[in-house]
Design a protein around this motif. Structure first.
Motif, mmCIF file in Angstrom:
data_model
loop_
_atom_site.group_PDB
_atom_site.id
_atom_site.type_symbol
_atom_site.label_atom_id
_atom_site.label_comp_id
_atom_site.label_asym_id
_atom_site.label_seq_id
_atom_site.Cartn_x
_atom_site.Cartn_y
_atom_site.Cartn_z
ATOM 1 N N TYR A 221 -18.602 -33.781 -3.218
ATOM 2 C CA TYR A 221 -18.164 -35.145 -2.902
ATOM 3 C C TYR A 221 -17.137 -35.139 -1.774
ATOM 4 O O TYR A 221 -17.168 -35.997 -0.878
ATOM 5 C CB TYR A 221 -17.579 -35.795 -4.156
ATOM 6 C CG TYR A 221 -17.138 -37.215 -3.937
ATOM 7 C CD1 TYR A 221 -18.064 -38.249 -3.904
ATOM 8 C CD2 TYR A 221 -15.787 -37.520 -3.759
ATOM 9 C CE1 TYR A 221 -17.664 -39.555 -3.695
ATOM 10 C CE2 TYR A 221 -15.375 -38.834 -3.547
ATOM 11 C CZ TYR A 221 -16.314 -39.847 -3.513
ATOM 12 O OH TYR A 221 -15.921 -41.143 -3.303
ATOM 13 N N ILE A 225 -17.404 -37.156 1.900
ATOM 14 C CA ILE A 225 -16.379 -37.984 2.533
ATOM 15 C C ILE A 225 -15.984 -37.413 3.890
ATOM 16 O O ILE A 225 -15.740 -38.161 4.857
ATOM 17 C CB ILE A 225 -15.154 -38.101 1.607
ATOM 18 C CG1 ILE A 225 -15.556 -38.760 0.278
ATOM 19 C CG2 ILE A 225 -14.050 -38.895 2.274
ATOM 20 C CD1 ILE A 225 -16.128 -40.147 0.415
ATOM 21 N N ASN A 229 -16.106 -39.306 7.524
ATOM 22 C CA ASN A 229 -14.920 -39.391 8.394
ATOM 23 C C ASN A 229 -15.188 -38.823 9.789
ATOM 24 O O ASN A 229 -14.515 -39.231 10.751
ATOM 25 C CB ASN A 229 -13.742 -38.658 7.749
ATOM 26 C CG ASN A 229 -13.270 -39.341 6.474
ATOM 27 O OD1 ASN A 229 -13.435 -40.554 6.310
ATOM 28 N ND2 ASN A 229 -12.689 -38.574 5.565
ATOM 29 N N THR A 243 -25.322 -38.267 -0.812
ATOM 30 C CA THR A 243 -24.895 -39.299 -1.762
ATOM 31 C C THR A 243 -26.038 -39.684 -2.694
ATOM 32 O O THR A 243 -25.859 -39.851 -3.903
ATOM 33 C CB THR A 243 -24.400 -40.542 -1.007
ATOM 34 O OG1 THR A 243 -23.296 -40.178 -0.185
ATOM 35 C CG2 THR A 243 -23.984 -41.632 -1.963
ATOM 36 N N ARG A 257 -16.055 -43.232 -8.754
ATOM 37 C CA ARG A 257 -16.049 -43.157 -7.294
ATOM 38 C C ARG A 257 -17.056 -44.138 -6.688
ATOM 39 O O ARG A 257 -17.325 -44.072 -5.480
ATOM 40 C CB ARG A 257 -16.387 -41.725 -6.852
ATOM 41 C CG ARG A 257 -15.440 -40.681 -7.425
ATOM 42 C CD ARG A 257 -16.016 -39.275 -7.325
ATOM 43 N NE ARG A 257 -15.097 -38.294 -7.878
ATOM 44 C CZ ARG A 257 -14.993 -37.998 -9.173
ATOM 45 N NH1 ARG A 257 -15.789 -38.600 -10.059
ATOM 46 N NH2 ARG A 257 -14.125 -37.101 -9.596
ATOM 47 N N LYS A 259 -17.221 -47.543 -6.232
ATOM 48 C CA LYS A 259 -16.785 -48.543 -5.262
ATOM 49 C C LYS A 259 -16.400 -47.891 -3.938
ATOM 50 O O LYS A 259 -16.692 -48.413 -2.844
ATOM 51 C CB LYS A 259 -15.609 -49.332 -5.827
ATOM 52 C CG LYS A 259 -15.269 -50.569 -5.035
ATOM 53 C CD LYS A 259 -14.226 -51.412 -5.745
ATOM 54 C CE LYS A 259 -13.896 -52.664 -4.930
ATOM 55 N NZ LYS A 259 -12.885 -53.510 -5.607
ATOM 56 N N GLU A 260 -15.786 -46.727 -4.018
ATOM 57 C CA GLU A 260 -15.392 -46.024 -2.794
ATOM 58 C C GLU A 260 -16.610 -45.606 -1.989
ATOM 59 O O GLU A 260 -16.642 -45.788 -0.758
ATOM 60 C CB GLU A 260 -14.551 -44.800 -3.154
ATOM 61 C CG GLU A 260 -14.088 -43.998 -1.946
ATOM 62 C CD GLU A 260 -13.382 -42.703 -2.334
ATOM 63 O OE1 GLU A 260 -12.913 -42.000 -1.426
ATOM 64 O OE2 GLU A 260 -13.321 -42.404 -3.543
ATOM 65 N N ILE A 261 -17.621 -45.070 -2.673
ATOM 66 C CA ILE A 261 -18.791 -44.589 -1.939
ATOM 67 C C ILE A 261 -19.578 -45.759 -1.362
ATOM 68 O O ILE A 261 -20.095 -45.696 -0.239
ATOM 69 C CB ILE A 261 -19.681 -43.698 -2.844
ATOM 70 C CG1 ILE A 261 -20.613 -42.841 -1.988
ATOM 71 C CG2 ILE A 261 -20.507 -44.526 -3.812
ATOM 72 C CD1 ILE A 261 -19.934 -41.792 -1.196
ATOM 73 N N CYS A 262 -19.636 -46.904 -2.100
ATOM 74 C CA CYS A 262 -20.334 -48.076 -1.565
ATOM 75 C C CYS A 262 -19.618 -48.617 -0.332
ATOM 76 O O CYS A 262 -20.249 -49.006 0.666
ATOM 77 C CB CYS A 262 -20.424 -49.170 -2.629
ATOM 78 S SG CYS A 262 -21.584 -48.803 -3.967
ATOM 79 N N SER A 263 -18.304 -48.647 -0.384
ATOM 80 C CA SER A 263 -17.527 -49.139 0.771
ATOM 81 C C SER A 263 -17.757 -48.249 1.986
ATOM 82 O O SER A 263 -17.910 -48.744 3.112
ATOM 83 C CB SER A 263 -16.042 -49.183 0.412
ATOM 84 O OG SER A 263 -15.808 -50.046 -0.679
ATOM 85 N N ASN A 264 -17.791 -46.935 1.768
ATOM 86 C CA ASN A 264 -18.045 -46.010 2.881
ATOM 87 C C ASN A 264 -19.433 -46.219 3.467
ATOM 88 O O ASN A 264 -19.615 -46.153 4.699
ATOM 89 C CB ASN A 264 -17.897 -44.566 2.404
ATOM 90 C CG ASN A 264 -16.458 -44.095 2.396
ATOM 91 O OD1 ASN A 264 -15.878 -43.773 3.422
ATOM 92 N ND2 ASN A 264 -15.860 -44.090 1.210
ATOM 93 N N GLU A 267 -19.716 -49.498 5.553
ATOM 94 C CA GLU A 267 -18.985 -49.463 6.808
ATOM 95 C C GLU A 267 -19.905 -49.228 8.000
ATOM 96 O O GLU A 267 -19.598 -49.607 9.127
ATOM 97 C CB GLU A 267 -17.916 -48.368 6.772
ATOM 98 C CG GLU A 267 -16.655 -48.761 6.012
ATOM 99 C CD GLU A 267 -15.600 -47.670 6.082
ATOM 100 O OE1 GLU A 267 -15.841 -46.684 6.822
ATOM 101 O OE2 GLU A 267 -14.573 -47.792 5.402
#
Length: 941
Positions: A221, A225, A229, A243, A257, A259-264, A267
Motif C-alpha cells: 500500500y 501511494i 505521488n 489498487t 484506507r 476513503k484515502e484510496i478513492c480520493s487519490n 484526483e
C-alpha cells in the motif's frame, strides 16, 4: 501445424497424444524409447525455430507448444528425462520469442509443466533456475540494460505462472520478488505493467494463507501511494492496477484506507491519458462493491458524472457501458434519477453498432441492460419492455439471448411475448415457417355428382409439368381453365415459365433491414456461428405444440445436409430435443406419428452414413428412452445393429446401450443379435493379440451386463466369460486392459451374484494380486472396488482375511501410507471395501499378525539355512577337489632356494594343506575363509 485456427491445432495435439499413447502400448520398451527420443527432438526443432524464418513459423511454434502441453501427462518410458527435455525446449523458445501471444502460451505451458513435476528433484532445480533468471532480469542493475522489451515481458509472465503453479517454491523468493516487481509496474510499456500487476495478484493469493501477510500488505500500500505521488502516467497507471488487486485479495485490509484510496484515484479523473481514464473506469465498480455505503455517500454521483463526461471518447465506450451497468446493479434505486440519461447512451451505442461494425457496442449494451433490469427491479420493467425491439437490432448473439432471458425472468407476465419475438428472429436466420400448412388435395369431390372428381390432375401431367419447368399450381390452373371453357375454346397454349427452385429463404434483394433479418437468409450469406447459435437457442425454447413438427420439417432438416460438421450436429440434436419435448412423441398413430417416424429414420440413417464421428455420436447420445417406442421398429433396429460394427468405440457403446433398452420392448428382434455380439466379444477376449481390441471388448461386456434385459443372456456364458478375461497369473503390462477386465469382473459380480460362487477363489486370487500392484493407483483402486463387489456378491464376509492373512495389512498400508501417489479416491475405496468385507475381532487379528510373524520368521530361517547349506556345500566341494588332486605338497622343497620369502610361503601352504582335510576344524569367521581363499588362489593357482 500451419493452420491459424486454434480448434484445428488442439485437435492435432490430441491426436498426437493418442498416437504416443498407442505407441507406448504396442512398441517394446526399447523401441518406444527410441521413438520418444526422435519425436521430442523433432518437437524441439519446431519450437526453437526463429519466428521470422517464414510465414508459418509462428503457427508451427504455437502448435509445437500445444503438443508439449498435451504430452506432459502422457505415458513415457522415462518421465523425468521427458520433463527435463520439455523444460529445455520451452526455456529456449522463451528466449527467442518476440510475440507476446506466444510468450504467454509458453509461460502458461511451463507453469503447468512445473506443477506436474514437483516430485522430481532434478526438475525442481531447473524450475528454480528459471525463477532466478526471471528475478535477475527485473533487478534495477540489469533492467535498464535489457533493451528487449520482450525479455522483460517474458520475465513478468514467467513469475506470474510460477507464483500460481509452484507457490511453495515461489514463496521462498517472495521478498526478492516484491523488491524488483515495482520496476516493471512503472515501465513505459502498458502490456508489461499489466502482466506485472497480474504477477502481484498471484503473489497476494499466496499471502492469503500466511499468518504475517499484514506486513506485506502495508508495504504494498505504501508503494501504491508512492506511485500516486510520483505523478507520472506510468506510475499512476501501475498504482491503479495494484489498487485493484489489493481490493480483490486483501480482505478487510482496505476498509480503513478506503476513503484515502478513492480520493487519490479521483484526483486523476481529469488526466488526459486515455489509459488512466480507462483504468479508473474499470476500477469504479470494484470500489463500489467493496464498500457500497461509503462509496454511495461520497463518490457515486461523481462517478456517474465522470462516466457521462468521457462518453465522447469513442475508444472508452465499451468500458463505460460495462461500468455503468455494474453500478446500476450495485446501487439500484439510488440511480433511478439518472435512468433516462443512461438510456440515451445505450440507444446511441446500439444505433452506432447497427450502422458500423467497427464501433460495435452491442455486447456491452446488452450487459448494461441486463444489470439495470436486475438492479432497478420492477420500476424499470416498463422501460425494459420498450427496449426489446431496439436490442433485437443488434443481431442474434449469446448476449442477446441472455438479456431476453433476464427480461423474461424479471417480468414473468411477458415471458410468452419475449419468447415469440426470439422465435421470430430465429426463424429469420433458419428460414421456413412455424405455422403448419394443410396441403390442398389434388382433387375435390363434387356434391352434385358423387364420385366424380373436379379439377383432377393426373400424376403423369404433374410429372410432365415438372419436366417442363411448371409448378403444380400452374398445371392446376391450366387444367381448371380447360375444364371450365367449352371444347371449342380449348386451344393448346404454349406456356413458357422459368423454373424457380423452391427455397425456404428469401433472396438477397427481398431481405428487409430488420436487425437479424437484415442479413440475407440465403445459406451462402449465413455464417455457421449464426446458424449454430440459432439452433442451440431454438432447442431451449418451448414453441407452440402445434408448430413443432412443422418447425422441424421446414426450418431444421435443411441443415442436415450442411457442409459444416458443427451445423449438422446441432441440427440433428435440435431435431431430437424438440421432438422429444413434444407431446406427440407418445402417439403411435396418425399423421404426426408418421412425420416423427420419418424424421427419426432420417436421423438414424445419418448416424450411419455421416462422415463425422462426432455427428454420429451426438445423434445416438441424444436418443433418450422417450424415443424407444419408435426405435423399436424392425427396420430401425437393423440399422442400430449395423452400428455395433462401427469403427468408433463410443458409437458402438451408445448403440449397445440403445439396444439394451430396446430389448425390453422388442426382445424377439434384439436378443439374437446381442447374443451373437456377446459371443464375438468373448472370442476377442480369448483369442485376440491386440490389447486395444481386448480392452474395448471388456468395456463393451461391462455395458452389456448393465442392461437388465440382457443379464439372463450372460448367465449361459458365465464360465467362459470369466476364463476369457485377460487376468492371468502372469503380469500384464497394459494397465488399461487390466483395469477394464477388473471392471468387467465387478459387473459380473453385481449381475450374477451367487452364481459367481464356484469361481470365487479364482477371482479372489486375481483381484488381490492386482491390488498389490503399486505401479498404477488407478488399477489398485479398481481392484479394491472389485474386491468389495465380489465379497458383496458371494456373501463371503471376513473369510478373505482368513484365506489371505496378508490382505488386511496390505489394505491398512494403502490407507495409512504417506505418499503423493495415494489419492483420496483410493483411500476412500479402501475404507468402503474394508466395511464390505466385515469387522474382524481384535483377537483374530492378533492371531493373524502372530501367524504372519511366525510365517515370516520361518521363511527367513529357512532362507538363512539354505544359504548356509549352500555355502557349506560349496566349500566342501572345493576341499574334496583339493584333497583328490593335490595329494603331495603343493610345492616340494627345491634345492638352492635363494629367496627366504619363497621358502616361508612354501612352508605355510604345506601346513595349511595338512589341515584342510580335517573336518573337525571349522572356520570361526568369514575373515578366516577370505584369508585362506586369497592365500590359495593368489599364491597357488
Amino acid at each position: 501445424l500451419e493452420s491459424t485456427e486454434s480448434s484445428l491445432t488442439n485437435e492435432l495435439a490430441e491426436a498426437v497424444r493418442e498416437h504416443v499413447f498407442t505407441a507406448a502400448r504396442e512398441l517394446s520398451l526399447e523401441r518406444f524409447e527410441n521413438f520418444e527420443r526422435d519425436f521430442y527432438s523433432y518437437l524441439g526443432s519446431l519450437v526453437l525455430v526463429d519466428e521470422s524464418a517464414g510465414n508459418n513459423s509462428k503457427s508451427r511454434i504455437i502448435g509445437g507448444v500445444i503438443i508439449i502441453r498435451e504430452l506432459i501427462d502422457c505415458t513415457s518410458a522415462a518421465s523425468e528425462l521427458k520433463l527435463l527435455k520439455f523444460s529445455d525446449i520451452l526455456s529456449g523458445a522463451l528466449k527467442n520469442s518476440t510475440d507476446f501471444k506466444i510468450i504467454d502460451l509458453i509461460t502458461n505451458v511451463y507453469g503447468y509443466l512445473a506443477k506436474s513435476s514437483l516430485t522430481s528433484s532434478s526438475h525442481l532445480l531447473s524450475i528454480e533456475k528459471e525463477l532466478n533468471i526471471a528475478l535477475d532480469i527485473l533487478k534495477s542493475s540489469v533492467y535498464s540494460s535489457v533493451n528487449n522489451i520482450h525479455r522483460r515481458y517474458a520475465a513478468c509472465s514467467m513469475l506470474k505462472q510460477l507464483a500460481t503453479n509452484i507457490s511453495t517454491v515461489f514463496f521462498i523468493k517472495i521478498k526478492e520478488f516484491f523488491d524488483v516487481i515495482w520496476i516493471p509496474l512503472w515501465d513505459n510499456k502498458e502490456s508489461i505493467r499489466v502482466v506485472a500487476s497480474q504477477a502481484i495478484s498471484n503473489c497476494l493469493e499466496i499471502l492469503k494463507f500466511r499468518s504475517y501477510s499484514l506486513e506485506w500488505h502495508c508495504w504494498i500500500y505504501d508503494k501504491v501511494i508512492e506511485g500516486f505521488n510520483k505523478g507520472t502516467n506510468e506510475c499512476i497507471h501501475g498504482s491503479i492496477l495494484v489498487t485493484s488487486e489489493l481490493l480483490a485479495h486483501t480482505g478487510e485490509f482496505m476498509i480503513p484506507r478506503f476513503k484515502e484510496i478513492c480520493s487519490n484515484v479521483f484526483e486523476f479523473k481529469e488526466n488526459k491519458s486515455k489509459v488512466i481514464k480507462a483504468s479508473i473506469t474499470n476500477l469504479l465498480p470494484q470500489l463500489a462493491s467493496y464498500c457500497p455505503d461509503a462509496f454511495a455517500r461520497f463518490f457515486l454521483y461523481i462517478s456517474i458524472d465522470f462516466l457521462v463526461k468521457i462518453w465522447k471518447i469513442t475508444e472508452l465506450r465499451s468500458e463505460i457501458l460495462l461500468s455503468i451497468g455494474k453500478l446500476c446493479f450495485i446501487f439500484g434505486s439510488n440511480l433511478l434519477t439518472r435512468v433516462d440519461e443512461i438510456l440515451v447512451l445505450i440507444r446511441e451505442a446500439l444505433s452506432s453498432s447497427a450502422k458500423s461494425k467497427k464501433s460495435d457496442l452491442s455486447t456491452e449494451s446488452l450487459h448494461c441492460i441486463s444489470n439495470m433490469i436486475r438492479g432497478f427491479g420492477s420500476s424499470f420493467h416498463e422501460k425494459a419492455l420498450g427496449l426489446i425491439d431496439v436490442i433485437l437490432t443488434s443481431g442474434l448473439t449469446a448476449d442477446l439471448i441472455e438479456t431476453l432471458n433476464v427480461i423474461a425472468e424479471s417480468v414473468p407476465s411477458q415471458k410468452f411475448i419475449v419468447q415469440n419475438k426470439l422465435l421470430d428472429e430465429i426463424i429469420k436466420i433458419l428460414g421456413g415457417d412455424i405455422k403448419p400448412k394443410i396441403m390442398r388435395p389434388n382433387y375435390e369431390y363434387s356434391w352434385s355428382k358423387v364420385g366424380i372428381r373436379q379439377n383432377y390432375i393426373s400424376p403423369m401431367k404433374i410429372l410432365e409439368s415438372h419436366e417442363n419447368g411448371l409448378s403444380t399450381l400452374q398445371v392446376e390452373s391450366i387444367s381448371a381453365n380447360k375444364s371450365n371453357r367449352p371444347k371449342s375454346a380449348q386451344v393448346k397454349q404454349q406456356v413458357t415459365v422459368a423454373k424457380i427452385p423452391f427455397s425456404f429463404f428469401r433472396t438477397k434483394s427481398s431481405s428487409p433491414s430488420l436487425g437479424i433479418g437484415a442479413a440475407s437468409t440465403d445459406l451462402e450469406y449465413k455464417t455457421s456461428e449464426q446458424i449454430v447459435l440459432a439452433l442451440k437457442t431454438l432447442a431451449t425454447l418451448q414453441p407452440p405444440r402445434y408448430s413443432i413438427i412443422s418447425l422441424v420439417q421446414n426450418s431444421i432438416l435443411t441443415y442436415l445436409s450442411s457442409n459444416e460438421d458443427v451445423v449438422r450436429r446441432e441440427a440433428a440434436v435440435t431435431c431430437i430435443q424438440l421432438i422429444g419435448s413434444s407431446s406427440f412423441i407418445d402417439v403411435t398413430n396418425g399423421p404426426s406419428s408418421k412425420a416423427i417416424e420419418k424424421i427419426i429414420n432420417t436421423l438414424i440413417e445419418m448416424s450411419i452414413t455421416d462422415v463425422s464421428t462426432e455427428v454420429r455420436q451426438a445423434i445416438l447420445k441424444s436418443f433418450s428412452a422417450s424415443f424407444d417406442i419408435y426405435l423399436s421398429r424392425q427396420s430401425i433396429i437393423q440399422n442400430i445393429v449395423f452400428l455395433l460394427s462401427d469403427e468408433n468405440f463410443e458409437i458402438r457403446l451408445q448403440s449397445l446401450k440403445i439396444l439394451g433398452r430396446l430389448s425390453v420392448i422388442n426382445p424377439g428382434e434384439v436378443l439374437p443379435h446381442l447374443r451373437q455380439f456377446l459371443c464375438k466379444k468373448i472370442s476377442i477376449l480369448k483369442n485376440s493379440t491386440d490389447n486395444k481390441l481386448k480392452e474395448e471388448a471388456a468395456l463393451l461386456v461391462c455395458s452389456f451386463m448393465r442392461a437388465m434385459a440382457l443379464q439372463p443372456v450372460v448367465k449361459a456364458y458365465l464360465g467362459t466369460l470369466i476364463r476369457s478375461l485377460p487376468l492371468s497369473e502372469t503380469k500384464i503390462e497394459d494397465t488399461k486392459l487390466v483395469t477394464a477386465s477388473l471392471e468387467a469382473v465387478g459387473e459380473i459380480c453385481l449381475v450374477m451374484r451367487e452364481d459367481t460362487l464356484p469361481y470365487a477363489d479364482h477371482l479372489f486370487n486375481l483381484v488381490i494380486k492386482n491390488m498389490r500392484d503399486s505401479t498404477s493407483s488407478k488399477k489398485q483402486e479398481i481392484a479394491i472396488r472389485t474386491l468389495g463387489q465380489l465379497v458383496s456378491a458371494t456373501g463371503q464376509v471376513v473369510r478373505p482375511y482368513m484365506q489371505y492373512p496378508q490382505l488386511l495389512p496390505w489394505a491398512l498400508d494403502l490407507l495409512f501410507q504417506n505418499s503423493s501417489k495415494t489419492t483420496w479416491s483410493l483411500r476412500s475405496e479402501v475404507l468402503r471395501t474394508i466395511g464390505l468385507i466385515g469387522a474382524l475381532e481384535p483377537r483374530k487379528y492378533n492371531i493373524i499378525l502372530s501367524h504372519l510373524n511366525a510365517l515370516n520368521k520361518i521363511r527367513s530361517e529357512q532362507r538363512e539355512k539354505e544359504s548356509i547349506e549352500k555355502e557349506t556345500t560349496r566349500h566342501r566341494d572345493r576341499n574334496s577337489y583339493i584333497s583328490s588332486n593335490l595329494k603331495g605338497p603343493l610345492y616340494a622343497p627345491t634345492v638352492g632356494v635363494k629367496d627366504r620369502s619363497d621358502s616361508i610361503t612354501i612352508t605355510t601352504i604345506n601346513n595349511i594343506q595338512a589341515i584342510i582335510p580335517d573336518d573337525s576344524l571349522r572356520f570361526n569367521s568369514t575373515k578366516d575363509k577370505i584369508s585362506v581363499d586369497e592365500l590359495i588362489f593368489s599364491e597357488v593357482l
